[in-house]
Design a protein around this motif. Structure first.
Motif, PDB file in Angstrom:
ATOM      1  N   ARG A 174      51.247  22.361  37.626  1.00 14.05           N
ATOM      2  CA  ARG A 174      51.271  21.520  36.348  1.00 14.05           C
ATOM      3  C   ARG A 174      50.184  21.324  35.890  1.00 14.05           C
ATOM      4  NH1 ARG A 174      55.363  18.340  35.679  1.00 14.05           N
ATOM      5  NH2 ARG A 174      54.254  16.763  34.623  1.00 14.05           N
ATOM      6  N   SER A 209      48.448  11.555  37.961  1.00 13.29           N
ATOM      7  CA  SER A 209      47.350  12.360  37.590  1.00 13.29           C
ATOM      8  C   SER A 209      47.629  13.002  36.162  1.00 13.29           C
ATOM      9  CB  SER A 209      47.138  13.243  38.665  1.00 13.29           C
ATOM     10  OG  SER A 209      47.905  14.205  38.843  1.00 13.29           O
ATOM     11  N   ASP A 210      49.085  13.303  35.861  1.00  7.99           N
ATOM     12  CA  ASP A 210      49.176  13.879  34.653  1.00  7.99           C
ATOM     13  C   ASP A 210      49.142  12.767  33.433  1.00  7.99           C
ATOM     14  OD1 ASP A 210      50.357  16.071  35.961  1.00  7.99           O
ATOM     15  OD2 ASP A 210      52.406  15.473  35.879  1.00  7.99           O
ATOM     16  N   LYS A 249      52.433  23.389  43.376  1.00  8.88           N
ATOM     17  CA  LYS A 249      53.016  22.703  42.388  1.00  8.88           C
ATOM     18  C   LYS A 249      52.035  21.870  41.414  1.00  8.88           C
ATOM     19  CE  LYS A 249      57.766  22.555  44.364  1.00  8.88           C
ATOM     20  NZ  LYS A 249      58.677  21.611  44.913  1.00  8.88           N
ATOM     21  N   GLN A 250      51.046  21.375  42.126  1.00  9.42           N
ATOM     22  CA  GLN A 250      50.239  20.303  41.164  1.00  9.42           C
ATOM     23  C   GLN A 250      49.343  21.286  40.395  1.00  9.42           C
ATOM     24  OE1 GLN A 250      50.409  17.178  40.713  1.00  9.42           O
ATOM     25  NE2 GLN A 250      48.302  17.161  39.684  1.00  9.42           N
ATOM     26  N   GLU A 251      48.862  22.377  41.132  1.00 10.14           N
ATOM     27  CA  GLU A 251      47.934  23.403  40.415  1.00 10.14           C
ATOM     28  C   GLU A 251      48.702  23.797  38.893  1.00 10.14           C
ATOM     29  OE1 GLU A 251      46.873  26.081  43.408  1.00 10.14           O
ATOM     30  OE2 GLU A 251      45.130  24.800  43.851  1.00 10.14           O
ATOM     31  N   SER A 302      53.656  13.098  37.404  1.00 14.42           N
ATOM     32  CA  SER A 302      52.899  12.200  38.506  1.00 14.42           C
ATOM     33  C   SER A 302      51.681  11.427  37.532  1.00 14.42           C
ATOM     34  CB  SER A 302      51.926  13.486  39.244  1.00 14.42           C
ATOM     35  OG  SER A 302      51.040  14.100  38.529  1.00 14.42           O
TER      36      SER A 302
END
Length: 357
Positions: free
Chosen positions: A18, A49-50, A14-16, A47
């Motif tokens: 995003r 990091s975003d 999911k992070q990748e 998040s």
């Protein structure tokens, strides 16, 4: 046929996912793909990091990249405080669309004094109307700060620059719920030396409707404003506001809106054709007599017999006569209109007359 971003590996985390969406939204030369990525991001949780990644793009040397980053901040409603310094920087960007997006994105941070100051600056000084409206929208969403914003706009009504005074007057239209705090300031602004400022004040009062009824005397005085646009705006404001006044006053306002009647006729009819309470007439006569004494140096007998033997209309005529005798430049209809404003002011200010409405 357009589809969602389906060109990603099925096993992508999911992070990748995003991060790839963010990269597409911020850098893809295909604006349609960038738009689709932004829409997809709106459906996913944000998040920290975003925020950090977007923050780096806000500091880009490329105007287009800064514009996309600011737009993404406004669409995703990011609440990371790390974004604030960068947003405060791009809210002064050369591109108006970037400034607009930055203003909207700063809405969650209005409690910050620096953010509030920056948004107020945009409201009053930005050349683009969309940017001004975005900044105002961000400021008005936070109830606990609205009074402070109002105080700042009040101060701006006295700014030396007419464009700032104009924008402040128009901005106040967005605070309907707090109208009671700034009606007097707007009424005073109707006397401003610049027609644009007076026009803005009249337009704002019109938008408030019956809640602005205590400003009606000030609007009546604008019936003979030197600028035709202001005169029209004042009459339009009266039309929207007067339904909230006591019913006996409606006939006066209806006459004001009819160009057939001049100030002298309206005031004369107010006493001869309408059934005004004696209390109102007595207060009005006292004001007129005070004005006569001032103009004649306490020699009221030059223009009027004993005040006890005269009615409101006769004392009004005496004021106009005294003004002429004093050598002052006198437009009769304008003088009668000013006196009419006093009459309305007395009625609206007398709490004992509310039962007659």
């Amino acid at each position: 046929m357009l589809t969602r971003m389906t060109n990603l590996p099925e096993d992508a985390s999911k992070q990748e996912y995003r991060l790839k969406l963010l990269h597409t939204a911020l850098t893809n030369s295909d604006l349609l793909q960038s738009h689709l990525a932004t829409e997809e991001l709106e459906t996913l949780p944000c998040s920290d990091s975003d925020a950090m990644l977007i923050c780096s793009y806000l500091q880009s040397d490329s105007p287009e990249t800064r514009a996309r980053a600011a737009h993404l901040c406004s669409r995703l409603s990011l609440n990371a405080k790390e974004l604030v310094p960068s947003l405060l920087s791009v809210i002064q960007d050369r591109l108006w669309s970037t400034r607009e997006s930055a203003a909207l994105a700063l809405a969650p941070f209005v409690p910050d004094d620096n953010v509030q100051e920056a948004l107020l600056e945009r409201v009053l000084l930005d050349k683009n109307e969309l940017v001004r409206m975005a900044a105002l929208s961000a400021l008005s969403e936070t109830l606990d700060r609205q009074r402070q914003v109002l105080d700042a706009l009040h101060n701006a009504l006295k700014d030396s620059r007419h464009i700032v005074r104009t924008r402040a007057a128009r901005a106040l239209a967005n605070f309907h719920g707090l109208a009671c705090f700034y009606l007097d300031s707007l009424a005073e602004t109707l006397k401003d030396s610049h027609w644009r400022v007076r026009l803005a004040a009249a337009d704002t009062l019109k938008s408030l409707g019956p809640a602005a009824k205590r400003t009606l005397p000030a609007l009546i005085r604008r019936r003979y404003d030197g600028d035709r646009r202001v005169r029209i705006a004042a009459l339009e404001a009266i039309r929207e506001i007067y339904p909230g006044t006591p019913r006996p006053l409606h006939r006066i306002f209806q006459s004001l809106l009819d160009r057939f009647y001049d100030g002298r006729q309206i005031l004369q009819n107010s006493f001869k054709a309408y059934d005004f309470p004696r209390e109102v007439e007595l207060q009005f006569s006292n004001i007129c007599v005070q004005r006569i004494d001032l103009l004649t140096n306490n020699r009221r007998e030059l223009v009027i017999k004993s005040p006890q033997e005269t009615n409101g209309w006769e004392t009004a005529c005496a004021v106009v006569k005294a003004t002429s005798l004093a050598g002052l430049k006198c437009n009769e209809n304008k003088e009668f209109t000013k006196l009419l404003a006093h009459l309305v002011e007395i009625w609206l200010g007398n709490k004992n007359l509310e039962s007659l409405s």
